[in-house]
Structures are given as structure tokens and as C-alpha cells.
Design an enzyme around this catalytic site. Structure first.
Site, PDB file in Angstrom:
ATOM      1  N   GLU A 161       0.899  -1.154   0.000  1.00  0.00           N
ATOM      2  CA  GLU A 161       0.000   0.000   0.000  1.00  0.00           C
ATOM      3  C   GLU A 161       0.932   1.197   0.000  1.00  0.00           C
ATOM      4  OE1 GLU A 161      -1.310   3.033   1.230  1.00  0.00           O
ATOM      5  OE2 GLU A 161      -2.062   2.183   3.114  1.00  0.00           O
ATOM      6  N   CYS A 168      -2.208   8.464   3.806  1.00  0.00           N
ATOM      7  CA  CYS A 168      -2.067   7.934   2.452  1.00  0.00           C
ATOM      8  C   CYS A 168      -3.338   8.168   1.654  1.00  0.00           C
ATOM      9  CB  CYS A 168      -1.728   6.448   2.500  1.00  0.00           C
ATOM     10  SG  CYS A 168      -2.785   5.528   3.608  1.00  0.00           S
TER      11      CYS A 168
END
Lengths: 514, 514
Positions: A255, A292
């Protein structure tokens, strides 16, 4: 000065040699130190595989769920103490610290409930189906836990949630975890691990903490192990390319970078417009933009962009920056000196690519209760690029801080191409009330995203902000975002399990695995 | 001498420079030649992405299914001609050629039916679920086709089925394909592609064939592309480690080496025992043992191993080896000189590791209608290792030919460890009628396999042989087997699609994606 310890093979361990220093990003002062030097991770991995794995696999999903419930409670019971650790070492406001800490306990609680729902089983089973002309010979796909260890490597921005969201899924699947938080903000991770160990809920070997460098840990990964990484695309690439990982087909979930987009369509209802503004302001400033999932690119229908620029400025004017322990402060510093340097270099890249600053400053900030010369502070920053197709860096370089870029659009196909220029992202959000346009936009950008939030009038008061990762929906994205998928309820368990098609007598398959 | 052509950008193309020669493995004589030298694959990839992708995505699953149906029919209509190509260039018997060719048309037909079942939709949708306290805000996970190209790199042993099984899944998902068969047996692939093109069923850019080296093809893979490879673990590792693949998170599915195990339990019913013998004899000799799913290790309960050795010898005595075009011949040659050399070296490795030949010979073979000095012939071969734990190579080295190793077992836990020593395989089979032992064995070995076949009395007359890959069950395995998963009905489509969690107003999600 606090000395962090790693929790390995059932003991609290401190490495040798010169420790790394962790600072308070508000003041730049040292608050803790840690070292994992000299630790051989071979026996640590073996402890997980040989002790933790069998212990977890002996339990049903419901029993594993009970453990997660106890872990969740242990975190919640120490909430204030953990929030203090976050403020001290991560520079978060109380609200931002809660986002991390409550996210940790909440995700554990969610998976505890899922465990209860999955009940007494130790594996998952799909429906049985007839395979040949004969009525007896059937196939049933079952999911069983990997026999190895899950190694989790997390980013600095979620020292609590990052550990918990990954561990909840792996532990419920029946796979032991070795978790490595980013060193710079590991004080909270260490404190949380203390609470988890003290809870007495963890089976031996089920969860180990590496408070510092991973040393030779990753060299031990093999064919029954899984590596889940959150962090930069560069590091993700390195981990995925490790020789033993490639040779033994170790599962890897990455990720990574994401140029998350928000899209505002023409003629939104007032509720939708306000929802959009609220979300963008939140995503720019929450956790000082160090998420993120934060919105990095804002595509506004050309008819509205000047209005958005003005209204967003008005909202951002409310964001007081300074000492995050003060109740009047709404945004704290960046996490460390490196992040500050990277942030400033990143903004310069965006400017060189054709974006200009229309709100805030990359170098100056007015502070409450803090010294700009000591802490790693920046102001909220809005850039604008009026020729989005030419602003290459805006679509390719993730600036990890309280910064976003406004861009105009008017043609839907061009908009989809621009959103796709991000090269794969975690989440996009689309705000508008045009029922003909919305499905077209969603289907156009869905191939490039793990999640799309649709902001419309009817959900303006119920929807989450796009940056919030719910355990019930998948989290991850293709391409630049790493190509991974975490969470998503039961979906997430599968990364830690092997699917096996069992073929045989229908009655036997039903009896054994039904 | 036939000159193979590649089918690229809607045209049949021949490369420049010195071609590669394809031989008849029965005689060693040249039968065809091919070259892809000088071809720039950049425009080929662009043709797939820019022409094939949009054409496929404009169609519903049902419409794509109709295309697959037409492709299946085109293969079936040319069955005899394709079988001849297989015998000539792959050295298969008629029966082995059918296994490949009918497997191709059958898998296409299976996915055609699935397309019909999936109907008018262009994406897949999972159930909707409430995400917050408010009743309106829901999440629905949808699956949409990747916007890039699927590159398929196949092994020499299934020049027809290999192409078809991968293409059926990608095309139904809505993703255009560039397929590259192994050069040495590509005559059949080329002939089959001619029939598929002639059928007129393929949308422009949907399927392209590379009849030879892949040149610079793989360098063009990016974040919306998918690479599916079947072949050696070494090559799989290289492809997965390509710089652009790692950097852009290109999806990679690898199906590689596999030390597939068969297990015979104590006290089987007679039906079960005969089923076991029939399957092992078939898996050793079918396609001259050149199947990724062939049984390489046979674990027999110690009480039965001498009996099995004798009974298996009796069955293998029936296997006539020689010119595969002759109706009395049951087993043809290996596919080429390199395979023969690798096979002999592999058998020597097994022998050096403690296995001894108890049936057949690695160097001598009696032939019908063929010359052992010219063709690549070997006899069926059975080895035996009485100390399985010490025979390291038997669990680690895949010998790709008509060879298997018998090993005794008596303790179930030890057996599970021995099976697991394969490091991850495609399929294991367990034969027996002890209802207490069977589930224990299945759950013990399932983590290491993509598929487990349970041979019991009641399915002895209905079950498939373990080496048969059905489109309804997943095909792949962890670790050494590559960590991949193909087929499995609708499951297989997901490799070519992006899952995206769409969040928003329940009514809208139902309307758009329900």
C-alpha cells in the site's frame, strides 16, 4: 528518555550498539531511543511459525475474535495514555491522535465481531458444485490459514492503527504476526504493545513487535509467509523484489503512494457543495495531511473553481497551527525533519510543474505555542494548476503534508483521463448530483482505484470523509498505490489463507467442510 | 517446411533474420520455422490497449461469451487438423492431442456458458452493505476490467489448451490478450490461431499471437496490465522480478514447478485401490508425463508399498512406447532434445538423492515404429525411496517426464510433513476410506496446494484423474508452484479486474451497479 523495547519470543528485548533517537516534532527534542541491532530474527520467525501459528490455528474464528475483542478493550482502556504518546512523539493534535488510536481499537472490534459471526469454524468454505456428469463427484473451495508468519511493515503516520488493522486481519485468519512500525513514531506503537501484552489475551507467539530496524527479518520470508507493507512506492518495490520473496512466491501486499483525487461536478446542490468543501478542508489538514488517503488533487468544474478557491481559503483560515497539545490548535507539525525537507522539496516540484500557490506558504507559518525554528511546522497550502494535463508532477509526485492542488475541468472524458494520470490510487471522491454523469465517472475511474466515494445531496450528512478507511471496505489501489488490498471485512482474511479446491464425494465434502 | 506467422495488429507477420526450427520429436526432423526478430512490440501492446480493450469493454459478459462460444466451435470444427499438428510437432498420441485440443475448446465453451449466465452486465457487483449509523450510506464492491492488456506466456506442453484457458478468462473479463506459446511446439498454436482468426468472431485487437520469442514485449507492461505465465519456476521468478513489473505493480500470475503428491492410505476398499492405481499409471504416462499436474511423488502406506510396486509395474507394462501416430502406441516421445537431456539429468538427481529405479530405465526403451537414436523417447520409470525424509531432491526437483517415485509412510503427521516438503504444489490426491483420517490429511496438506482430490469408494467410478484441470476449480498453487491461481469459474475473472469499493447513497448504488 524512554528506551523502547521489542517484544520478541515472549520477552521484552533491547538491541545493542548506538540507539536511534525519536524526537518530539513540536520541539525537536529527543523523547525516546531504540535499537534492534544484534538481534537475529531467525528464531523470532521460528517462534511465530512454531509456537504462534499452531496456537492460533487451534482456535476457532470465534475464539480468535474474542482475543481481538480483548485487545481492542485493552487499547480503549489506555486511550488517554496512548493519545499522550501520540502527541509527544507524532505531533498529533488530540483529535488526530484519537483518529489513530480509536481507529486501532475500532478495527480490532470490527474483526472481533466478524470472528463471532464466522463462529466455530477454523476454515472458510465456498459453495459445493458438481464437477462431472456423475452426481456424486463435487468440488468445494476451502480457505485454510497459511502455515507461516505475517510480517507487517508499517508507515510512520499511523503508529497505532497501522499495527492494529493489519494484525486484526491476520490473527483472525489464524496467522501469527511480527509487526514493525516506522521507527520515528514508534513510541505509541511500543506503548500500545505494552497494553496488548499486559492484557494477557495474546496466545504465545501470536504477535511480536520489532521496535526499530527490521535487521535480517525479511530474509527469512518463505513460501508460507505473507508480507504486508505500507509506505513509499520505492520501498514497496524493494521489498517485492527481495530475492527470497521472488524465489519462494512469498505473498506481498503493498500500500504505497497515492495521488487521491476529489472531483466536483457542475451544479451541485448546496448540501453537496458544502460536503465537498468540508471533506477537502479535512483531508488537507487532518494529521497535517500525512494520510495515504488524503486528497492530493482536486478537480473542480471550471464554472466553480474560483468560488471553491475562495471558500476553501475561508475554511483553512480557521486552521490554527501550533503545539498540538493545546486545545485551540487544529493542526500540528509534520512528523520529523526528513518529512519537512521532503515536503518542501515536493511543493517545489509541483510549482516547477506549473502549479502556483494560491493559499498559504511552503516556508512561512504563524504558530500558537510553538517555535517554528524548532518544530517541523508548515501551514495548510493550496496550489492551483490551470493546465492540468501539463502539470506532470501534480499527477505523479505525492507531497506528504497539508497540501493539495486545485485544477479545472469541463469535459468528462478528459476528467477521467486526468484522474487516471495518478497511475492508480487508494481513493477518489466524486461530488455532484447529475445522475447521468455520476455512473459514467465512477465506472471511468474505478479501474484505477480501490475505492470511490460518491458525495450526493442525500448522503451529505451521513457520509464519511474519503480519507477514512473503514474495515468493511477494501483499502488499497492498483499501480502506483502498490496493487494491494487490505481489510474489506472477510475479504481481507484471504491474503493470509490458501484457497484449495477439494474434489471428492459430495457427502464427504459436506460432512468435513460444510 | 511450414513458416509460422505471428498475428499482430490484425495482420499475419513474419520476423526477420535467422528463424528458429521446430522439429518432429518422433524423428528429430525439422517441420517448421519461425522468427519474431525485428518486431517492435510497443505498437502491438498499444493495439491491444487502444483497440482491443475498448471493443471488449463495450460488450456485455453475454456478448463476450458468444465470442468464446464461436472460438470453441472453430477449434472443434478443425479438431482433426489440430490433432495432426500436435502429433507432428509435439509428439503426442492421438489421445494426448485430444486432451490438449478438446481441453481448449471445452474451456472456451465453459466460459461461454459463464458469460451467458452473467448476462447483460459489464461489471461484477458484490452485495451492498450499510457503512455508518445512517441507513442511506452504503458500500458496494464492484469489479471492473483492467484498462490494459493481458500478456500470456505459455509452456510447451499445452500449445492449444494453454492459450485457450488463459484467453477465455481474460476475454470474458473484458481484457484483450497477447499470447505467446512456447516456440518449440508452436505449430499447433499457430494452426489454432489461424482457425480463431478465420472464425471472424474476434473483435479487432482482442487476441494477438506471438509465434516465437517475446522480444521487447514484456518491457511494455504497466500498472493496468496483467501477466500470466506457465513454465519453470526460474523463468517465473525472472518475469516477476522485471523492473517495470515491480515498479508499476503489474499483476503477475505464475504457475510453475510442482512436485504433485498422491497418497494411498491403509486398508482402502478395492474400488479405491484400483482408482489409485489407474490414476497413478495415467499421471505417469499421459502426455509422456509432461503435465504440470502429473503425479511426481507417490506416498503409499508401508503395508501396501510392495503390492503397489508390483501392480503398477503390471499396468505400466501395457504402455507401448513409439511413433505416436500409430494407434497401438500409448506413449510418445518427450517434446524436444532439451527436454530429454533435462529429464535424464533429473532422474540422475533423484537417484543421487537416494531413490532407486524399480521399474523401467532412464536410458533404454523398446519402441514401436520409431528410432530411439532419432526421437526423444524414454520408457515409463518408477523409482522408490525408502527413506523419504532423506531424499531431498525427490521433494524439490521436478523431473518433467514419465517418472514418479514411490515412498512408504505410516505416521499421518510425518506424511503431512513429507507432502509439504514439496514446498507448494498444484494438486495432491488422497486415496482411502478412513473417514477419521481423511479430513485430517486434507486440512494438513491444503495449505500447500491449490487443489486436493479425495479418492474414495463412492466416487471411484465418477472422479477425474488428479492431473485433469477443470475450468470450474482453481488451478495454481503456493510457493514453488508459483503462488498463482487461474480458472475456477468466475473466480478467475478477478485477476483481470479491479475491485473497487463504491461508497454512497444506497439507492444510487443499487440503480447504477445493482
Amino acid at each position: 528518555m524512554i528506551t523502547l523495547k521489542s517484544y520478541l519470543r515472549g520477552e521484552w528485548v533491547v538491541g545493542q550498539g548506538e540507539p536511534v533517537t525519536l524526537v518530539n516534532p513540536t520541539t525537536g527534542e529527543p523523547v525516546a531511543e531504540t535499537s534492534t541491532r544484534g538481534i537475529d530474527f531467525g528464531p523470532v520467525v521460528a517462534h511465530a511459525r512454531d509456537v504462534g501459528g499452531p496456537a492460533l490455528r487451534a482456535l476457532s474464528f470465534a475464539e480468535r475474535g474474542k482475543i481481538l475483542k480483548a485487545l481492542s478493550k485493552a487499547i480503549h482502556a489506555s486511550r488517554d495514555e496512548l493519545i499522550e504518546a501520540s502527541i509527544l512523539n507524532a505531533g498529533t493534535t488530540r483529535s488526530d491522535a484519537k483518529f489513530d488510536v480509536d481507529g486501532a481499537s475500532g478495527t480490532l472490534a470490527y474483526y472481533a465481531s466478524l470472528g463471532k459471526k464466522l463462529g466455530d469454524a477454523r476454515h472458510l468454505a465456498e459453495d459445493s458444485e458438481q464437477l462431472t456428469q456423475g452426481a456424486r463427484f463435487h468440488g468445494r473451495h476451502i480457505w485454510v490459514p497459511l502455515q507461516g508468519v505475517a510480517v507487517h511493515v508499517n508507515a510512520f503516520n499511523f503508529p497505532a492503527w497501522g499495527i492494529a488493522e493489519k494484525a486484526a486481519v491476520a490473527l483472525l485468519a489464524g496467522v501469527p504476526v511480527i509487526t514493525k512500525p516506522a521507527t520515528s513514531t514508534a513510541l505509541l506503537s511500543f506503548r500500545m504493545m505494552e497494553k496488548l501484552v499486559e492484557s494477557g489475551a495474546l496466545p504465545p507467539g501470536a504477535l511480536q513487535l520489532v521496535a526499530g530496524s527490521a535487521g535480517n527479518l525479511l530474509e527469512h520470508l518463505g513460501p508460507q509467509d505473507a508480507l504486508a507493507f505500507t509506505g513509499s512506492a520505492d520501498t514497496g518495490r524493494k521489498l517485492r523484489g527481495l530475492d527470497n520473496v521472488l524465489s519462494s512466491s512469498t505473498r506481498v501486499n503493498v500500500e504505497a503512494d497515492s495521488l487521491n483525487a476529489a472531483v466536483l461536478c457542475a451544479d451541485p446542490s448546496d448540501d453537496t457543495y458544502q460536503m465537498f468543501l468540508r471533506d477537502v478542508a479535512k483531508e488537507v489538514t487532518q494529521k497535517t495531511g500525512q494520510k495515504c488517503t488524503a486528497t492530493r488533487r482536486v478537480f473542480v468544474h471550471a464554472s466553480l473553481i474560483d468560488r471553491v478557491q475562495a471558500d476553501l481559503a475561508e475554511r483553512l483560515d480557521q486552521i490554527t497551527v501550533g503545539d498540538p497539545s493545546l486545545s485551540e490548535v487544529r493542526m500540528g507539525p509534520l512528523a520529523n525533519a526528513q518529512q519537512l525537507a521532503d515536503y518542501r522539496a515536493g511543493v517545489a516540484k509541483l510549482e516547477a510543474s506549473g502549479a502556483r500557490v494560491v493559499y498559504g506558504s511552503a516556508t512561512e507559518v504563524s504558530l500558537v505555542g510553538a517555535d517554528a525554528q524548532k518544530g517541523y511546522f508548515v501551514s495548510p497550502l493550496v496550489l492551483r494548476a490551470d493546465a492540468p494535463a501539463e502539470a506532470a508532477a501534480v499527477h505523479a509526485h505525492e507531497v506528504f503534508g497539508p497540501c493539495t492542488t486545485l485544477m479545472p475541468w469541463d469535459d468528462a472524458d478528459e476528467l477521467v483521463s486526468l484522474v487516471a494520470r495518478g497511475g492508480g490510487g487508494l481513493v477518489a471522491s466524486v461530488y455532484g448530483d447529475d445522475r447521468d454523469l455520476l455512473p459514467k465517472l465512477v465506472l471511468g475511474i474505478a479501474p484505477y482505484h480501490g475505492r470511490v466515494l460518491l458525495g450526493t445531496k442525500k448522503v451529505a450528512d451521513q457520509a464519511i470523509s474519503p480519507g477514512l478507511v473503514l474495515p468493511s471496505c477494501v483499502h488499497g489501489g492498483p499501480g502506483r498505490a502498490g496493487g494491494g488490498e487490505e481489510l474489506g471485512g472477510e475479504r481481507g482474511l484471504r491474503f493470509y489463507m490458501q484457497r484449495c479446491a477439494v474434489q471428492g464425494d459430495r457427502a464427504l465434502l459436506d460432512k468435513f467442510f460444510g
